[in-house]
Design a protein around this motif. Sequence first.
Motif, mmCIF file in Angstrom:
data_model
loop_
_atom_site.group_PDB
_atom_site.id
_atom_site.type_symbol
_atom_site.label_atom_id
_atom_site.label_comp_id
_atom_site.label_asym_id
_atom_site.label_seq_id
_atom_site.Cartn_x
_atom_site.Cartn_y
_atom_site.Cartn_z
ATOM 1 N N GLY A 25 3.125 11.942 4.731
ATOM 2 C CA GLY A 25 2.071 12.389 3.837
ATOM 3 C C GLY A 25 0.888 11.444 3.906
ATOM 4 O O GLY A 25 0.375 11.150 4.982
ATOM 5 N N GLU A 26 0.473 10.912 2.751
ATOM 6 C CA GLU A 26 -0.693 10.039 2.693
ATOM 7 C C GLU A 26 -0.342 8.553 2.689
ATOM 8 O O GLU A 26 -1.234 7.712 2.631
ATOM 9 C CB GLU A 26 -1.522 10.359 1.441
ATOM 10 C CG GLU A 26 -2.104 11.768 1.436
ATOM 11 C CD GLU A 26 -3.098 11.980 0.317
ATOM 12 O OE1 GLU A 26 -3.118 11.160 -0.640
ATOM 13 O OE2 GLU A 26 -3.857 12.963 0.397
ATOM 14 N N LYS A 27 0.948 8.233 2.780
ATOM 15 C CA LYS A 27 1.374 6.853 2.605
ATOM 16 C C LYS A 27 2.088 6.302 3.834
ATOM 17 O O LYS A 27 2.650 7.051 4.642
ATOM 18 C CB LYS A 27 2.332 6.752 1.405
ATOM 19 C CG LYS A 27 1.737 7.203 0.076
ATOM 20 C CD LYS A 27 0.712 6.213 -0.446
ATOM 21 C CE LYS A 27 0.213 6.598 -1.826
ATOM 22 N NZ LYS A 27 -0.778 5.617 -2.341
ATOM 23 N N VAL A 28 2.060 4.979 3.948
ATOM 24 C CA VAL A 28 2.922 4.303 4.909
ATOM 25 C C VAL A 28 4.336 4.335 4.351
ATOM 26 O O VAL A 28 4.593 3.852 3.244
ATOM 27 C CB VAL A 28 2.476 2.845 5.129
ATOM 28 C CG1 VAL A 28 3.460 2.116 6.040
ATOM 29 C CG2 VAL A 28 1.064 2.797 5.709
ATOM 30 N N ALA A 29 5.255 4.933 5.105
ATOM 31 C CA ALA A 29 6.634 5.070 4.630
ATOM 32 C C ALA A 29 7.485 3.866 5.014
ATOM 33 O O ALA A 29 8.337 3.426 4.232
ATOM 34 C CB ALA A 29 7.261 6.338 5.190
ATOM 35 N N ASP A 391 -1.664 3.254 1.039
ATOM 36 C CA ASP A 391 -2.300 4.404 1.666
ATOM 37 C C ASP A 391 -2.274 4.222 3.179
ATOM 38 O O ASP A 391 -2.483 3.109 3.675
ATOM 39 C CB ASP A 391 -3.750 4.540 1.206
ATOM 40 C CG ASP A 391 -3.890 5.154 -0.180
ATOM 41 O OD1 ASP A 391 -2.854 5.483 -0.792
ATOM 42 O OD2 ASP A 391 -5.036 5.295 -0.652
ATOM 43 N N ALA A 392 -2.034 5.319 3.873
ATOM 44 C CA ALA A 392 -1.998 5.264 5.336
ATOM 45 C C ALA A 392 -3.417 5.327 5.897
ATOM 46 O O ALA A 392 -3.810 6.256 6.606
ATOM 47 C CB ALA A 392 -1.133 6.389 5.886
ATOM 48 N N ASP A 393 -4.201 4.319 5.532
ATOM 49 C CA ASP A 393 -5.513 4.079 6.130
ATOM 50 C C ASP A 393 -5.273 3.079 7.257
ATOM 51 O O ASP A 393 -5.089 1.876 7.012
ATOM 52 C CB ASP A 393 -6.474 3.480 5.107
ATOM 53 C CG ASP A 393 -6.872 4.443 4.005
ATOM 54 O OD1 ASP A 393 -6.497 5.621 4.075
ATOM 55 O OD2 ASP A 393 -7.560 4.004 3.065
ATOM 56 N N LEU A 394 -5.279 3.565 8.474
ATOM 57 C CA LEU A 394 -4.815 2.767 9.610
ATOM 58 C C LEU A 394 -5.766 2.905 10.784
ATOM 59 O O LEU A 394 -6.340 3.977 11.014
ATOM 60 C CB LEU A 394 -3.410 3.207 10.034
ATOM 61 C CG LEU A 394 -2.329 3.145 8.941
ATOM 62 C CD1 LEU A 394 -1.087 3.898 9.391
ATOM 63 C CD2 LEU A 394 -2.005 1.698 8.606
ATOM 64 N N VAL A 395 -5.897 1.825 11.526
ATOM 65 C CA VAL A 395 -6.741 1.817 12.717
ATOM 66 C C VAL A 395 -5.923 1.297 13.890
ATOM 67 O O VAL A 395 -5.298 0.234 13.795
ATOM 68 C CB VAL A 395 -7.980 0.920 12.516
ATOM 69 C CG1 VAL A 395 -8.790 0.822 13.813
ATOM 70 C CG2 VAL A 395 -8.850 1.454 11.386
ATOM 71 N N VAL A 396 -5.907 2.056 14.969
ATOM 72 C CA VAL A 396 -5.362 1.571 16.239
ATOM 73 C C VAL A 396 -6.535 1.023 17.032
ATOM 74 O O VAL A 396 -7.485 1.743 17.333
ATOM 75 C CB VAL A 396 -4.642 2.694 17.003
ATOM 76 C CG1 VAL A 396 -4.165 2.174 18.357
ATOM 77 C CG2 VAL A 396 -3.489 3.245 16.187
ATOM 78 N N TYR A 397 -6.470 -0.268 17.334
ATOM 79 C CA TYR A 397 -7.603 -0.965 17.935
ATOM 80 C C TYR A 397 -7.219 -1.524 19.297
ATOM 81 O O TYR A 397 -6.218 -2.227 19.425
ATOM 82 C CB TYR A 397 -8.045 -2.125 17.023
ATOM 83 C CG TYR A 397 -9.407 -2.655 17.358
ATOM 84 C CD1 TYR A 397 -10.551 -2.078 16.826
ATOM 85 C CD2 TYR A 397 -9.562 -3.728 18.235
ATOM 86 C CE1 TYR A 397 -11.808 -2.546 17.145
ATOM 87 C CE2 TYR A 397 -10.814 -4.207 18.563
ATOM 88 C CZ TYR A 397 -11.935 -3.613 18.015
ATOM 89 O OH TYR A 397 -13.192 -4.075 18.336
#
Length: 463
Positions: A25-29, A391-397
């Motif tokens: 969903g919207e979260k890091v599990a 919150d699953a606000d994530l960046v692959v850098y």
Amino acid sequence: MRTLISGGLVVNAAGSARADVLVEGEKVAALLAPGLEPALDVDERVDATGKYVIPGGIDAHTHMEMPFGGTQSSDDFTSGTIAAAWGGTTTIIDFAVQAKGTSLLATLDRWHAKADGKCAVDYGFHMIVSDVDDSSLKEMGACLDAGVNSFKMFMAYPGVFYATDGEILRAMQRAREIGGTVMMHAENGIAIDELVAQALAEGRTDPVQHGLTRPPELEGEATSRAIALARVTGAPLYVVHLSAAQALDAVTEARDTGQNVFAETCPQYLYLSLEDMARPGFEGAKYVASPPLRPVEHQARLWRGLRTNDLSVVSTDHCPFCFADQKVLGQGDFSKIPNGMPGVEHRIDLLHQGVVRGEIGLERWVEICSTTPARMFGLHPRKGVVAPGADADLVVYDPAARQTISAATHHMNVDYSAFEGFELTGRVEVVLSRGRVVVDRSGFRGSAGHGRFLARELNQYLV
């Protein structure tokens, strides 16, 4: 919706570890030991092999649709937040601007109307307090109840935003009472206006005069004065867009005594200089902002301040004005050039160059881009960390990718780049906002209206 980001190095402010990130969903599990992904049933897989997985950036200082000098900044809340997403920023905190004679709550309603249903990433507001009277001081408490806990004031711009020392003192007393944080634009506006008038009277009208009439000593003096007022009232102070070594010295001294004083700087002060405002013709107008760009020797001091944490945050002060039809309003009179530069799209990339050059470490990069602003402005642990429940606000850098900044390829609604031609190492590859992939190498996959307003808690650094 379940997404797995596998093979990457998860970088948090507290440390780094190889782990796969499971999003539900919207979260890091969960953070999982690498190699378990074949057994997982997921809807989308993101390969982060050889890349970093970092928390989405938080830009705590933007100005979308900001009125200034008869015009307004060229990015609205849609174009500006889409550009933010492209650059790995998944939360902005913008400024609601109180006009003289209006209430703080009515101002907040107007800014909600500007942003509601238009943002591609999550957002919050600070409140600019232009009128200090019994009514506005009372309303500061109501703003806190509405999720706005930070109040910006100006020691610059007499006749527009300027507040007297007495007004600042009263607002700080109120902030101390309710637990809010006062943010300060610290330049001595009275002295600056006199220097501007003298320059114009002498026929000195070129853009570089904007910098020469706002000397670093007047930023240092105002910063020291703001710190003294904060000390008298016991209020926390956050100095915005610090640009000068003199101002940093004042902040450092206050912090060394244990005072709740914090400061941010911006990428333009780390990479650009007064020489850019002196470019031939009217080109220097592209680099006019307040405080102005400083002589190049200030840059090393600012990088050192980031290492010592006397500078706690890097925000952009994103306030873009197009060169062709807005900056030109100041041709023949530098004081009429709209103040501001674009930058919301490139903050994380530009600061990664500090990692590449050894100015800051990998974890410190994440700390100043995401974790500290989350803590400073009441969003942590929901934001600013890759951890279960966040919150699953994530960046692959991709730290090895190469790119060149150009107005021809950026996504901000402005016709130039302050960093045109900068060759960078590192690039945002994939961005998730609350579990949804909004940017990947195929393009922008998000939508206006996805972003939600964030009601914020109190500053977590207050002691």
